[in-house]
Scaffold this motif. Sequence first.
Motif, PDB file in Angstrom:
ATOM      1  N   UNK A   1      -5.244   7.367  -0.867  1.00 12.16           N
ATOM      2  CA  UNK A   1      -4.194   6.555  -0.233  1.00 12.16           C
ATOM      3  C   UNK A   1      -2.891   7.331  -0.128  1.00 12.16           C
ATOM      4  N   UNK A   2      -2.559   8.076  -1.176  1.00  9.91           N
ATOM      5  CA  UNK A   2      -1.263   8.737  -1.274  1.00  9.91           C
ATOM      6  C   UNK A   2      -1.169   9.947  -0.352  1.00  9.91           C
ATOM      7  N   UNK A   3      -2.242  10.737  -0.270  1.00  5.04           N
ATOM      8  CA  UNK A   3      -2.192  12.003   0.466  1.00  5.04           C
ATOM      9  C   UNK A   3      -2.487  11.779   1.946  1.00  5.04           C
ATOM     10  N   UNK A   4      -1.487  11.304   2.657  1.00  6.70           N
ATOM     11  CA  UNK A   4      -1.572  11.102   4.094  1.00  6.70           C
ATOM     12  C   UNK A   4      -0.301  11.663   4.729  1.00  6.70           C
ATOM     13  N   UNK A   5      -0.315  11.800   6.057  1.00  2.00           N
ATOM     14  CA  UNK A   5       0.861  12.325   6.748  1.00  2.00           C
ATOM     15  C   UNK A   5       2.072  11.438   6.528  1.00  2.00           C
ATOM     16  N   UNK A   6       1.820  10.137   6.315  1.00  2.00           N
ATOM     17  CA  UNK A   6       2.925   9.211   6.106  1.00  2.00           C
ATOM     18  C   UNK A   6       3.726   9.556   4.853  1.00  2.00           C
ATOM     19  N   UNK A   7       3.029  10.080   3.839  1.00  2.00           N
ATOM     20  CA  UNK A   7       3.725  10.409   2.601  1.00  2.00           C
ATOM     21  C   UNK A   7       4.768  11.493   2.832  1.00  2.00           C
TER      22      UNK A   7
ATOM     23  N   UNK B   1       0.823  -1.208   0.000  1.00  2.00           N
ATOM     24  CA  UNK B   1       0.000   0.000   0.000  1.00  2.00           C
ATOM     25  C   UNK B   1       0.862   1.266   0.000  1.00  2.00           C
ATOM     26  N   UNK B   2       2.157   1.132   0.323  1.00  2.00           N
ATOM     27  CA  UNK B   2       3.059   2.279   0.345  1.00  2.00           C
ATOM     28  C   UNK B   2       3.959   2.320  -0.885  1.00  2.00           C
ATOM     29  N   UNK B   3       3.687   1.483  -1.858  1.00  2.00           N
ATOM     30  CA  UNK B   3       4.568   1.364  -3.017  1.00  2.00           C
ATOM     31  C   UNK B   3       4.705   2.687  -3.764  1.00  2.00           C
ATOM     32  N   UNK B   4       3.595   3.402  -3.950  1.00  2.00           N
ATOM     33  CA  UNK B   4       3.629   4.653  -4.696  1.00  2.00           C
ATOM     34  C   UNK B   4       4.564   5.678  -4.088  1.00  2.00           C
ATOM     35  N   UNK B   5       4.308   6.126  -2.845  1.00  2.00           N
ATOM     36  CA  UNK B   5       5.177   7.160  -2.276  1.00  2.00           C
ATOM     37  C   UNK B   5       6.625   6.725  -2.092  1.00  2.00           C
ATOM     38  N   UNK B   6       6.865   5.470  -1.710  1.00  2.00           N
ATOM     39  CA  UNK B   6       8.247   5.026  -1.504  1.00  2.00           C
ATOM     40  C   UNK B   6       8.996   4.954  -2.834  1.00  2.00           C
ATOM     41  N   UNK B   7       8.346   4.463  -3.868  1.00  2.00           N
ATOM     42  CA  UNK B   7       9.000   4.376  -5.176  1.00  2.00           C
ATOM     43  C   UNK B   7       9.324   5.757  -5.728  1.00  2.00           C
TER      44      UNK B   7
END
Length: 379
Positions: free
Chosen positions: A278-284, A160-166
């Motif tokens: 999914x992408x726009x969260x504090x984690x990003x 689920x974190x593939x987008x921001x991490x990549x």
Amino acid sequence: MFDSNLSSLFINIFQGILGFGWQNMVMIIIGALLIYLAIVKGYEPLLLLPIGFGAVLINLPLNGLMGDEGILRALYNAGVATELFPCLLFVGIGAMTDFGPLLANPRILLLGGAGQFGIFFTLLLALALGFPQLEAVCVGIIGACDGPTSIYVTSKFAPEMLGPISVAAYSYMALVPIIQPPVMRLMTTKKERQILMPYTNMKPVSQTTKILFPIVVTVVTILIAPMGAPLMGMLMLGNLLKESGVVSQLVKSAENEIPNVITLLLGITIGATMVGEVFLQWKTLAIYGLGLVAIVGDTAFGILFAKFMNLFMKQKINPLIGAAGISAFPMAARVVQKVGSEENRQNYLLMHAMGVNTGGQIGSVMAASIMLAVIAAIR
């Protein structure tokens, strides 16, 4: 019947438009920005261009591309969820890598290992910020400054974190020429940056040694960290193809057709994971901040370790080459050459830095392998 179907069509369209939120609009803008950076600025265009277009596509309403029968879902399941795409990329990386400078001066392999410090430091920071263990590992691996490694680990443990991490991993790879020089100058004195490293003391490397190297590395590293077998095995397979000298057609495919096609498919499928909600969260934002910490930490610790090695060496090494310990190949080596030549026109550090840089590739895969082994042991 026709009127009923037409009414259903209009209802679906209306619902799709209503479901188009501000997050989707922001992601379309971000996708357009990635396309701009790829085309206009030339930042990692081979990957950022398809990622950006994928982000635009997936945030448009009613496209169904990532639905159960969507084409991007099929590509994702076939190549990303199975870790096939990043592993195939490593064949290409291995085929394009010359370990000759590393073999000519094996001690600089230590600098490739030191350049992975940022991975573990960032892992601890991510855990301190409240990231779950598996997510923290995926964030830390950005410090490898190696896109395929980041994708492989993330797709395995936190898809689920593939987008921001990549995107973070490849963005920082592109920004290495901007991020590293200030850190390099801060961590060294002018006198240290002017240290000459001649090539006269570098021993020639036989072809037999170059052929045996990928085989030996494969056996040793997989015995130490078997979880890294897919990454290390494919990396060394590609290098063995190159050094064998008997499979030129396979080498050509490994260097060109395979990575080009895989990069395209990988980019568009990564972009398809960048859904606004999914992408726009504090984690990003935290991921991007921690990724920067990782790259700076890698650079600084590599330089510090080079200075530490100089305490025990008669023939001093220029500590700038420690900055090439990250796996951003060959960008980090070129940055070292640029900064070194600015201080001393007679200094040609490129080949020494390339040796450290290739050592960093091995180090990043080993670091990922060790982290995978630890995860497997505690799960």
